[in-house]
Motif scaffolding. Structure first.
Motif, PDB file in Angstrom:
ATOM      1  N   ILE A 441       0.791  -1.225   0.221  1.00 39.99           N
ATOM      2  CA  ILE A 441      -0.014  -0.038   0.092  1.00 39.99           C
ATOM      3  C   ILE A 441       0.934   1.335  -0.037  1.00 39.99           C
ATOM      4  N   ALA A 442       2.071   1.385   0.713  1.00 39.03           N
ATOM      5  CA  ALA A 442       2.450   2.533   1.147  1.00 39.03           C
ATOM      6  C   ALA A 442       3.008   3.122  -0.345  1.00 39.03           C
ATOM      7  N   PRO A 443       3.672   2.355  -1.299  1.00 40.11           N
ATOM      8  CA  PRO A 443       4.061   3.113  -2.489  1.00 40.11           C
ATOM      9  C   PRO A 443       2.913   3.698  -3.322  1.00 40.11           C
ATOM     10  N   LYS A 444       1.669   3.074  -3.290  1.00 41.94           N
ATOM     11  CA  LYS A 444       0.614   3.375  -4.096  1.00 41.94           C
ATOM     12  C   LYS A 444      -0.010   4.650  -3.451  1.00 41.94           C
ATOM     13  N   ILE A 445       0.406   5.072  -2.266  1.00 43.19           N
ATOM     14  CA  ILE A 445      -0.475   6.147  -1.740  1.00 43.19           C
ATOM     15  C   ILE A 445       0.450   7.659  -2.155  1.00 43.19           C
ATOM     16  N   LYS A 446      -0.230   8.413  -2.686  1.00 44.41           N
ATOM     17  CA  LYS A 446       0.583   9.573  -3.093  1.00 44.41           C
ATOM     18  C   LYS A 446       0.563  10.449  -2.112  1.00 44.41           C
ATOM     19  N   SER A 447       1.617  10.396  -1.337  1.00 46.12           N
ATOM     20  CA  SER A 447       2.200  11.272  -0.291  1.00 46.12           C
ATOM     21  C   SER A 447       3.657  11.427  -0.075  1.00 46.12           C
ATOM     22  N   GLY A 448       4.219  12.269   0.422  1.00 47.36           N
ATOM     23  CA  GLY A 448       5.474  12.507   0.853  1.00 47.36           C
ATOM     24  C   GLY A 448       6.160  11.565   2.131  1.00 47.36           C
ATOM     25  N   VAL A 449       5.294  11.295   3.039  1.00 55.02           N
ATOM     26  CA  VAL A 449       5.495  10.579   4.115  1.00 55.02           C
ATOM     27  C   VAL A 449       4.279   9.222   4.211  1.00 55.02           C
ATOM     28  N   VAL A 450       4.991   8.042   4.593  1.00 58.54           N
ATOM     29  CA  VAL A 450       3.957   7.256   4.933  1.00 58.54           C
ATOM     30  C   VAL A 450       4.517   6.392   6.250  1.00 58.54           C
ATOM     31  N   TRP A 451       3.752   6.522   7.056  1.00 58.83           N
ATOM     32  CA  TRP A 451       3.946   5.798   8.501  1.00 58.83           C
ATOM     33  C   TRP A 451       3.198   4.541   8.447  1.00 58.83           C
ATOM     34  N   ILE A 452       3.925   3.385   8.847  1.00 56.30           N
ATOM     35  CA  ILE A 452       3.172   2.101   9.069  1.00 56.30           C
ATOM     36  C   ILE A 452       3.280   1.906  10.436  1.00 56.30           C
ATOM     37  N   ASN A 453       1.766   1.485  11.010  1.00 57.24           N
ATOM     38  CA  ASN A 453       1.612   1.415  12.415  1.00 57.24           C
ATOM     39  C   ASN A 453       2.167   2.358  13.085  1.00 57.24           C
ATOM     40  N   ALA A 454       2.073   3.661  12.926  1.00 52.08           N
ATOM     41  CA  ALA A 454       2.591   4.676  13.415  1.00 52.08           C
ATOM     42  C   ALA A 454       2.184   5.981  12.843  1.00 52.08           C
ATOM     43  N   THR A 455       2.292   7.101  13.526  1.00 57.42           N
ATOM     44  CA  THR A 455       1.822   8.473  13.188  1.00 57.42           C
ATOM     45  C   THR A 455       2.362   9.647  13.387  1.00 57.42           C
ATOM     46  N   ASN A 456       2.453  10.480  12.913  1.00 62.08           N
ATOM     47  CA  ASN A 456       3.083  11.820  13.124  1.00 62.08           C
ATOM     48  C   ASN A 456       4.594  11.560  13.978  1.00 62.08           C
ATOM     49  N   LEU A 457       5.332  10.723  13.125  1.00 63.24           N
ATOM     50  CA  LEU A 457       6.758  10.818  13.687  1.00 63.24           C
ATOM     51  C   LEU A 457       7.738  11.574  12.769  1.00 63.24           C
ATOM     52  N   PHE A 458       8.530  12.350  13.456  1.00 60.46           N
ATOM     53  CA  PHE A 458       9.188  13.309  12.854  1.00 60.46           C
ATOM     54  C   PHE A 458      10.802  12.996  13.236  1.00 60.46           C
ATOM     55  N   ASP A 459      11.547  13.360  12.338  1.00 64.03           N
ATOM     56  CA  ASP A 459      13.250  13.579  12.895  1.00 64.03           C
ATOM     57  C   ASP A 459      13.774  14.336  11.892  1.00 64.03           C
ATOM     58  N   ALA A 460      14.876  15.063  12.196  1.00 70.31           N
ATOM     59  CA  ALA A 460      15.750  16.156  11.493  1.00 70.31           C
ATOM     60  C   ALA A 460      16.363  15.225  10.516  1.00 70.31           C
ATOM     61  N   SER A 461      16.699  13.852  10.622  1.00 71.66           N
ATOM     62  CA  SER A 461      17.286  12.929   9.528  1.00 71.66           C
ATOM     63  C   SER A 461      16.388  12.578   8.523  1.00 71.66           C
ATOM     64  N   ALA A 462      15.005  12.690   8.664  1.00 68.66           N
ATOM     65  CA  ALA A 462      14.159  12.346   7.776  1.00 68.66           C
ATOM     66  C   ALA A 462      13.363  13.391   7.099  1.00 68.66           C
ATOM     67  N   GLY A 463      13.559  13.621   5.683  1.00 69.38           N
ATOM     68  CA  GLY A 463      12.930  14.777   4.988  1.00 69.38           C
ATOM     69  C   GLY A 463      11.462  14.428   5.092  1.00 69.38           C
ATOM     70  N   PHE A 464      10.912  15.665   5.138  1.00 74.36           N
ATOM     71  CA  PHE A 464       9.440  15.828   5.292  1.00 74.36           C
ATOM     72  C   PHE A 464       8.926  16.838   4.292  1.00 74.36           C
ATOM     73  N   GLY A 465       7.853  16.401   3.454  1.00 75.75           N
ATOM     74  CA  GLY A 465       7.284  17.441   2.657  1.00 75.75           C
ATOM     75  C   GLY A 465       6.301  16.575   1.694  1.00 75.75           C
ATOM     76  N   GLY A 466       5.483  17.518   0.895  1.00 70.50           N
ATOM     77  CA  GLY A 466       4.345  16.714   0.257  1.00 70.50           C
ATOM     78  C   GLY A 466       4.296  16.599  -1.277  1.00 70.50           C
ATOM     79  N   TYR A 467       3.411  15.838  -1.758  1.00 74.59           N
ATOM     80  CA  TYR A 467       3.027  15.936  -3.143  1.00 74.59           C
ATOM     81  C   TYR A 467       1.936  16.747  -3.295  1.00 74.59           C
ATOM     82  N   ARG A 468       1.790  17.120  -5.059  1.00 80.99           N
ATOM     83  CA  ARG A 468       0.467  17.547  -5.313  1.00 80.99           C
ATOM     84  C   ARG A 468       0.232  19.064  -4.461  1.00 80.99           C
ATOM     85  N   GLU A 469      -0.951  19.339  -4.233  1.00 82.82           N
ATOM     86  CA  GLU A 469      -1.315  20.651  -3.336  1.00 82.82           C
ATOM     87  C   GLU A 469      -0.884  20.928  -2.091  1.00 82.82           C
TER      88      GLU A 469
END
Ligand code: NAI
Length: 798
Positions: A441-469
């Motif tokens: 599923i993860a690669p089929k979703i159009k988004s910059g970040v996918v969390w598996i069995n987790a949510t709202n994880l952030f870290d300076a080493s992992a890029g964050f940003g979006g697709y589309r609008e």
């Protein structure tokens, strides 16, 4: 009065208020009114340009700040432009020191930042204290590393120039850190505008950054509303704009900068799916939902605001969720026991109310917990919509509040179709116990970040940003650095800088002049020992070796280590294997701390080195400090890779430490050589038994006292002095040593390679002496040798 028995029965929490006194004292010290922070100074407060900043929890005014005019923006841009050449031309190491100082400063004032942020934004102190501020510090630490590695990892690039940064109110200081840290690391100078609702932590940051020694003009803070933001965007002398906020304003900025040559990155809104398959662990899902949509009152750009549930478990999950919603605690942000605080401003509250009304009008069922939401202040209860049509406004529009909409799906492909049925594409969360399904599923979703069995994880080493609008460009990670870099016009000047290891901080004369007292009194005898398991140890042999100075005089003695000492050291190194499981970030912090303590004693080390080698001890100490910075930088950045193997799936190439590594250090550059070998190993999670230079061992024995004061866990670095080549051979023969690095010349190198055959350990034995002072003394070559690659194959799919 409730009795203790009743409390046990109801599990009611009493209030646990955090004091706001220091925060209010800070505001009072500024008379509650702020000018702009430009060129390292506060501008005079112009009474007629002030506007009120309110405390969302009470609606009361908190402070007054200045509505920035075009002239203010122009002054800030000029200050940033003036500061640019000196800042951009600093060696990366010097900027790394500044960023490191900022990270430290944030930690030192962590609670003040946390309280000011809670007051200003309305978010619970638990979040600012435990999430926002630690992540801010982490961001500066991580980017101190990118500054350090700029010349080697981004050859031919330089800072983009003067950058304009416009940030929102939902994570005021964290968004500042996401923007400021990479810009500073890259060598840019900054004009930043915080959101009009929440400018206070940016102002506090400006003040503290100045105290931490950031040069004037490098960071300028201009407060004001959208028109101030527009003045930054439109200013002709700004080279790059970085914006986080609504898609609507993002679009305005895209149009305004089009054709201007300005670089642009946009981090915009979202309506992120939170997809739950029927085999998911529902209790974890419920807690995940709480973090996805009620974290920060749902005012999170990547909030999991659309709950997509597989049909069979819908009713069970909704029932569990409602039970959990009944137990959420909403209240005063400074109460340490609350889960949810206040909405940032009345206008935002009104927007939530309107959108919720629209959802009800469209026929969706709305549910809120039975407890009463405070009526004073800006509060809105956690809210759940069911029976939602995927095309309805509550399912499509970003509400930016604590409102969750639930929908059902039958098959994985239907889940993907609904998940992608949005103009946005910022983040997604997928819940299933089936890894095949998750990775399908993860690669089929159009988004910059996918969390598996987790949510709202952030870290300076992992890029964050979006697709589309949801925008473009990434923040964090190596990719985030490119947003603040451009191809240098004259790469040659950069390449020259590449080998500049000496920092701008040229302290340390190399010679320590004896004071008159020292001339009269004999020095107190110093007895360097071996260093094993974090403790000083006498050599088993009971013998010492003389160390001669450059002038042929005896400088001191060191222990003559033997086989038994090495055995103890190897044992200690094994016991410290937990080091491999610490995070790269933690290892980085310790290496920075070693550098800090070495620098603090720089003069003493320089004098000792000069006396032993006759060389420039001060330069060697500086280079050793810089090298420690290099590997602190790398500790959380030597990423693995994902290979494109010819299966449907991925192969994750992960870097692992080797284990216990024996090191024989060179005679040339006795301190720098040792540090150059030990630091990359330790940064990658290995533990080390080091045999220092035989001729000039005193630098190493002094060094262990630095390790002692720098939180290096016992056993991670062990030092055994003595006859280097013989000791290195013992290490090479030792079955519990996993690799040996030998840098002592051709003869010893051959012996080490021969002896290593017993347990087929890896060896890195150099025949030729190296120049440790330059680019040859550090970098990826060392990191590769300090790690091994493990490939984890993960086939997936239907
Ligand atoms: P906004 O996009 O208007 O504000 C964000 C920042 O941009 C603020 O600093 C503001 O002063 C500035 N700004 C406003 N107009 C500007 C212009 N024309 N040129 C340059 N800068 C400008 O967001 P707002 O109005 O505070 O919130 C409205 C909605 O935006 C929210 O309900 C939410 O849906 C969304 N939003 C999304 C965020 C995200 O992180 N993705 C953050 C904040 C808001």
């Amino acid at each position: 009065m409730t009795s203790v028995a009743e409390i046990f029965e109801t599990m009611e929490y009493g209030p646990a208020p955090e004091s706001d006194k220091p925060a209010r004292e800070w505001l009072a010290a500024h008379d509650g009114a702020f000018g702009q922070f430009i060129g390292g100074r506060w501008t005079a407060v112009a009474q007629d340009a002030l506007f009120d900043v309110q405390e969302p929890a009470t609606g009361k005014p908190l402070a007054r700040v200045t509505q920035g005019s075009a002239a203010d923006v122009d002054a800030a841009v000029k200050a940033a432009r003036a500061a640019l050449p000196a800042w951009r031309d600093l060696p990366g190491h010097a900027r790394a020191r500044h960023l490191y100082a900022l990270a430290r400063a944030i930690q030192k004032h962590a609670r003040l930042f946390a309280v000011v942020e809670s007051l200003d934004n309305g978010k619970p102190i638990r979040e600012t204290r435990d999430l926002d501020i630690p992540l801010v510090a982490r961001h500066f630490y991580h980017h101190a590393g990118w500054a350090q590695l700029l010349e080697s990892e981004f050859p031919g690039y330089e800072g983009a120039g003067v950058v304009g940064q416009i940030i929102p109110w939902n994570f005021p200081l964290l968004m500042l850190a996401w923007k400021v840290a990479p810009a500073l690391a890259a060598g840019c100078t900054i004009v930043i505008k915080p959101a009009e609702f929440t400018p206070l932590t940016a102002l506090l940051f400006a003040e503290i950054a100045q105290e931490a020694g950031l040069p004037a003009g490098v960071l300028n803070v201009v407060t004001g509303d959208g028109s101030t933001g527009a003045a930054i965007v439109d200013h002709p002398d700004v080279d790059k704009i970085a914006f986080t906020g609504s898609t609507e304003v993002g679009r305005v900025i895209r149009r305004a900068t089009a054709g201007s040559g300005k670089k642009l990155s946009l981090e915009l809104g979202g309506k992120s799916p939170f997809i739950v398959f029927e085999d998911a662990d529902l209790d974890s899902v419920v807690e995940g939902v709480v973090d996805a949509i009620w974290f920060n009152q749902g005012q999170v750009c990547c909030a999991g605001s659309r709950l997509l549930v597989q049909e069979g478990i819908h009713d069970a999950l909704i029932a569990k969720l409602k039970r959990r919603m009944e137990t959420l605690r909403l209240g005063r942000p400074l109460d340490k026991a609350v889960d949810m605080g206040a909405i940032v401003a009345p206008v935002q509250l009104e927007r939530i109310r309107t959108l919720v009304e629209a959802g009800r009008d469209e026929g969706a069922s709305m549910w809120q917990p039975s407890w009463a939401c405070p009526t004073e202040g800006c509060f809105y209860p956690p809210t759940l919509f069911t029976d939602v049509a995927p095309s309805s406004s509550v399912a499509q529009v970003e509400i930016f509040g604590p409102v969750l909409v639930a929908m059902t799906f039958r098959t994985p492909s239907e889940a993907v179709a609904i998940a992608n049925n949005t103009p946005y594409g910022l983040a997604a969360s997928v819940w299933t116990e089936n890894i095949n399904l998750a990775l399908d599923i993860a690669p089929k979703i159009k988004s910059g970040v996918v969390w598996i069995n987790a949510t709202n994880l952030f870290d300076a080493s992992a890029g964050f940003g979006g697709y589309r609008e949801s925008g473009f460009g990434r923040e964090g990670g190596k990719e985030g650095m490119y947003e603040y870099l451009k191809k240098a016009k004259t790469p040659s000047t950069l390449d020259a800088r590449r080998s500049t290891l000496a920092s701008s901080n040229g302290k340390g004369s190399g010679e320590r002049r004896a004071s008159s007292v020292e001339e009269i009194l004999p020095a107190i005898d110093r007895t360097p020992k071996l260093y094993v398991g974090g403790k000083q140890a006498r050599p088993d042999s009971g013998y010492s070796r003389r160390v001669l100075g450059a002038d042929g005089q005896v400088l001191g003695v060191v222990g003559d280590g033997n086989r038994k000492d090495l055995r103890n050291a190897v044992e200690a190194a094994h016991k410290a294997s937990g080091w491999a499981r610490t995070t790269g970030h933690a290892r980085a912090q310790i290496l920075y701390y070693v550098a800090e303590n070495l620098a603090a004693r720089g003069d003493e080390f320089a004098a000792r080195l000069s006396a032993m080698t006759g060389g420039d001890g001060a330069a060697e100490v500086q280079a050793a400090v810089a090298r420690l910075f290099t590997y602190a930088a790398w500790a959380d950045k030597f990423d693995g890779a994902v290979h494109d193997v010819p299966i449907r799936g991925v192969a994750l190439a992960m870097h692992e430490p080797i284990g216990v590594v024996g090191v024989a250090a060179p005679d040339e550059s006795p301190l720098l050589g040792l540090v150059s070998l030990v630091a990359p190993l330790v940064a990658m999670g290995n533990t080390v038994v080091a045999v220092p230079s035989e001729r000039h061992p005193l630098a190493a024995t002094d060094f262990y006292s630095v390790l002692d004061t720098s939180d290096v866990p016992g056993g991670v670095i062990n030092i055994v002095t003595g006859a280097r080549d013989a000791l290195a051979t013992v290490l090479a023969e030792h079955d519990d040593v996993d690799a040996v690095w030998y840098f002592g010349g051709a003869e010893g190198a051959a012996a080490v390679e021969r002896a290593s055959a017993s347990n087929m350990k890896r060896t890195w034995a150099e025949w030729e002496p190296r120049d440790w002072t330059g680019a040859d003394g550090e970098g990826r070559e060392f990191l590769r040798a300090a790690t091994q690659v493990k490939n984890v194959w993960v086939p997936y799919g239907e």
